[in-house]
Write an enzyme that holds these catalytic residues in place. Structure first.
Site, PDB file in Angstrom:
ATOM      1  N   CYS A   1     -23.807 -47.295  46.993  1.00 23.27           N
ATOM      2  CA  CYS A   1     -25.002 -47.844  47.634  1.00 23.27           C
ATOM      3  C   CYS A   1     -25.750 -48.790  46.703  1.00 23.27           C
ATOM      4  O   CYS A   1     -26.189 -49.866  47.115  1.00 23.27           O
ATOM      5  CB  CYS A   1     -25.916 -46.709  48.079  1.00 23.27           C
TER       6      CYS A   1
ATOM      7  N   GLU B   1     -23.898 -56.131  53.737  1.00 26.35           N
ATOM      8  CA  GLU B   1     -23.411 -55.242  52.679  1.00 26.35           C
ATOM      9  C   GLU B   1     -21.912 -55.010  52.843  1.00 26.35           C
ATOM     10  O   GLU B   1     -21.473 -54.412  53.815  1.00 26.35           O
ATOM     11  CB  GLU B   1     -24.142 -53.901  52.730  1.00 26.35           C
TER      12      GLU B   1
ATOM     13  N   GLU C   1     -31.932 -42.109  51.690  1.00 29.41           N
ATOM     14  CA  GLU C   1     -31.393 -43.136  50.786  1.00 29.41           C
ATOM     15  C   GLU C   1     -30.390 -43.930  51.600  1.00 29.41           C
ATOM     16  O   GLU C   1     -29.277 -43.486  51.845  1.00 29.41           O
ATOM     17  CB  GLU C   1     -30.755 -42.482  49.557  1.00 29.41           C
TER      18      GLU C   1
ATOM     19  N   LYS D   1     -23.944 -30.907  55.765  1.00 27.79           N
ATOM     20  CA  LYS D   1     -22.958 -31.479  56.670  1.00 27.79           C
ATOM     21  C   LYS D   1     -22.304 -32.657  55.947  1.00 27.79           C
ATOM     22  O   LYS D   1     -22.901 -33.702  55.779  1.00 27.79           O
ATOM     23  CB  LYS D   1     -23.628 -31.949  57.961  1.00 27.79           C
TER      24      LYS D   1
END
Length: 478
Positions: free
Chosen positions: A286, A384, A252, A179
């Site tokens: 990331c 972040e 993750e 997906k």
């Protein structure tokens, strides 16, 4: 889901790829984040289509597992050949949909990494492990396929991270239902279209769709494991959704990677690597360097060297061969970066370069921004940013730097910079992160396991250890 093409099939252009994956009519429009122009349209299947994909993948899984490691590795190598044969078409579509430039560590780099990871995954050896062999007793540890793996991917590296998920899953004898992110479905559909020119029918499916499809996949009775790359909040939701079926998970999740520059570092020598550690993919990574701690003795020199590098990096539309920085992929992420930089400005932090996006521009361009003289609890540091804005924080002692680096609830990656590698490794051992690099940042390798600490997720990817995460351990003893 993808359509079937011939083994010899290649796509001459991104337009040919789009023609193969777009619905005949209707569908949701996908626009270029650099120009606002239409890239293509994507069908939006729902849970019924997901169910059909899972059923088809489950139907062929045992036959696929029966091929054995050698045959499945051969298929992965053929898949890498197919990616390389279609590399330019894939890179062009990726650039238009995601926004990243063709050149630099961007679209062509990402497509090349897809082929590289497929080949590396095919080459790993995974033999039964002998645990005990004495007095006529033999105990061995084997890894068996799990079944059907559900993969939910992000929009920042849509093709490469898809391969990180599908390659080890297929190698281990699982079938895969993916997906993709709603922002970059065309890139993943196109990649699967290319891969399915060589893979057996139904071992790999892609079901684009919205949140309801992702939620259904995480809870699906026919999915044996979920691999997810994305935010910590979404990862927690997947954990909850998967609980009733006790699915295996590899997560993750978000990171806010720290870099510590020790006082013996040469600022000019390190500046280029520091910049790309932070600004690869225009900061939308990331495991990018997102907060930089610099010793007071070299603070001004590091700020000056980084500013010089940043101001030389051209930003613009990805299909322009001269650019190496692109736009933010979507308006929501642009707004996050703009808000965090504004918070830094409002606090009195010093903007070294950038921080002034052009009014009325067509794309989501935010200039490469360096912010100095900023407090460690400022939102630009503590949250972040996932974009082209790097806060640079001054420290006095290594203990202080380590304490600040470890203060957050996340710990995906980190780095230590020094002219003395032994000293850097001593500091690295004190940092709470899944990976700590020395004199580089974000330098992942398909042979080296990668995963997060704390709320940056759990489970490993890459290498033999990553392969094992896609198998069910079984001990045979007697």
């Amino acid at each position: 889901m993808t359509t079937e093409t011939t083994v010899e099939g290649t796509f001459a252009s991104a337009a040919d790829l789009l023609a193969a994956i777009q619905p005949a009519e209707g569908g949701r429009e996908i626009k270029d984040p650099a120009t606002g122009k239409l890239v293509g349209r994507v069908a939006e299947p729902g849970v019924a289509e997901l169910d059909a994909a899972v059923e088809a993948a489950r139907r062929v899984q045992r036959e696929w597992a029966g091929q054995g490691h050698a045959k499945r590795s051969e298929y992965l190598n053929r898949a890498a050949d197919a990616v390389e044969a279609n590399a330019e078409a894939l890179a062009e579509l990726l650039s238009r949909e995601q926004g990243k430039p063709l050149n630099g560590p961007n679209a062509r780099f990402e497509v090349g990494a897809c082929a590289g990871w497929l080949r590396a995954t095919a080459a790993f050896e995974l033999e039964p492990e002998t645990l005990v062999e004495e007095d006529g007793n033999l105990a061995e540890l084997h890894y068996r396929p799990l079944g059907v793996v559900g993969a939910i991917g992000p929009w920042n590296w849509p093709m490469m991270i898809s391969v990180w998920q599908l390659a080890p899953a297929l190698r281990m004898g699982n079938t895969v239902v993916m997906k993709p992110s709603e922002y970059t479905p065309l890139s993943v559909l196109a990649l699967a279209e290319v891969l399915n020119t060589v893979l057996p029918a139904d071992v790999l499916h892609v079901v684009p769709g919205g949140r309801e499809v992702g939620e259904a996949l995480a809870a699906h009775q026919g999915i044996d494991k979920v691999m997810f790359t994305g935010s910590t909040a979404t990862g927690k939701a997947i954990i909850r959704s998967s609980a009733d079926t006790v699915k295996r998970l590899t997560l993750e999740l978000g990171g806010n990677d720290a870099g510590i520059v020790l006082p013996d570092t040469d600022p000019k020598a390190a500046a280029q690597d520091l910049f790309w550690g932070a600004f690869i993919n225009t900061g939308q990574t990331c495991a990018a360097l997102k907060r930089l701690y610099v010793h007071e003795d070299i603070y001004d020199d590091v700020c000056a060297a980084l500013t010089e590098v940043a101001e030389q990096m051209p930003m613009g539309v990805g299909l322009d061969e001269s650019n190496v920085l692109g736009p933010l992929q979507n308006k929501a992420q642009y707004d996050i970066v703009a808000k965090l930089v504004q918070a830094a400005k409002d606090s009195g932090a010093r903007v070294l370069t950038g921080g002034n996006p052009e009014e009325g521009q067509a794309g989501y361009f935010y200039p490469a921004t360096l912010v100095a003289d900023i407090d460690n609890d400022n939102p630009l540091v503590a949250e972040e940013q996932f974009g082209p804005a790097l806060p640079i924080i001054k420290y006095s002692t290594v203990d202080e730097a380590v304490q600040m680096a470890n203060a957050l609830k996340v710990g995906l990656g980190a780095s230590v910079w020094s002219s003395d590698p032994a000293k850097a490794r001593e500091v690295a051992a004190r940092i709470e992160a899944g990976t700590v690099w020395i004199n580089k940042h974000g330098a992942i390798d398909p042979r080296v396991p990668f995963g997060g600490a704390k709320q940056s997720g759990y489970g490993l990817e890459f290498g033999v250890e990553g392969l094992k995460q896609l198998g069910s351990p079984q001990v045979i003893a007697g």
